[in-house]
Design a protein around this motif. Structure first.
Motif, PDB file in Angstrom:
ATOM      1  N   MET A 253       0.768  -1.117  -0.092  1.00  0.00           N
ATOM      2  CA  MET A 253      -0.096   0.175   0.031  1.00  0.00           C
ATOM      3  C   MET A 253       1.149   1.192   0.099  1.00  0.00           C
ATOM      4  N   PRO A 254       0.698   2.255  -0.979  1.00  0.00           N
ATOM      5  CA  PRO A 254       1.776   3.288  -1.077  1.00  0.00           C
ATOM      6  C   PRO A 254       1.299   4.132   0.078  1.00  0.00           C
ATOM      7  N   LEU A 255       2.455   5.163   0.412  1.00  0.00           N
ATOM      8  CA  LEU A 255       2.365   6.142   1.578  1.00  0.00           C
ATOM      9  C   LEU A 255       1.362   6.833   1.302  1.00  0.00           C
ATOM     10  N   ASN A 256       1.042   7.406   0.295  1.00  0.00           N
ATOM     11  CA  ASN A 256      -0.068   8.274   0.111  1.00  0.00           C
ATOM     12  C   ASN A 256      -1.695   7.877   0.517  1.00  0.00           C
ATOM     13  N   GLU A 257      -1.763   6.489   0.505  1.00  0.00           N
ATOM     14  CA  GLU A 257      -2.873   5.743   0.610  1.00  0.00           C
ATOM     15  C   GLU A 257      -2.888   5.472   2.118  1.00  0.00           C
ATOM     16  N   LEU A 258      -1.808   5.253   2.863  1.00  0.00           N
ATOM     17  CA  LEU A 258      -1.734   4.953   4.051  1.00  0.00           C
ATOM     18  C   LEU A 258      -2.336   6.213   4.844  1.00  0.00           C
ATOM     19  N   GLN A 259      -1.595   7.309   4.357  1.00  0.00           N
ATOM     20  CA  GLN A 259      -1.696   8.556   5.236  1.00  0.00           C
ATOM     21  C   GLN A 259      -3.325   9.040   4.811  1.00  0.00           C
TER      22      GLN A 259
END
Length: 128
Positions: free
Chosen positions: A62-68
């Protein structure tokens, strides 16, 4: 557990470095960690469970922006449940595709190992 764990204890428990835990806070992946009277972080059971979840979904790509985004939605409360569900369903599909790709790769590796086994057996028979 006592009233919570400090950053060193959480690092040891999760396998993440203290630096990574601080980075996750800075990136708003971990929110609202309590502080003691000296200003030191005190991680709750919820914080630790959340960190383990982050580790799992991050490890599946899961990409960082989606985690955020997911973390922000969580912080907003239950009204965001449908949005969080949608995000996880999309990510679940990606993980299923990864699993399928890995199974295919494993099959190819097994085929190659089978060929090697056959060749080595043939070579050892010929040398006798």
């Amino acid at each position: 557990m006592k009233n919570g764990l400090n950053i060193k204890e959480v690092a040891k428990l999760t396998g993440l470095s203290e630096h990574t835990l601080r980075f996750y806070e800075k990136q708003q992946l971990i929110k609202n960690v309590s502080r003691d009277e000296n200003g030191y972080r005190v991680y709750s059971d919820f914080d630790i469970e959340w960190i383990f979840f982050l580790i799992k979904v991050k490890n599946t790509g899961m990409p960082l922006n989606e985690l955020q985004q997911y973390s922000e939605l969580m912080a907003e409360g239950n009204s965001t449940l449908p949005d969080r569900e949608k995000m996880l369903l999309i990510h679940r599909e990606r993980v299923e595709n990864q699993i399928s790709d890995l199974k295919h790769t494993l099959t190819k590796i097994d085929e190659k190992l089978g060929r090697y086994h056959t060749l080595m057996k043939e070579l050892s028979l010929k040398s006798k």
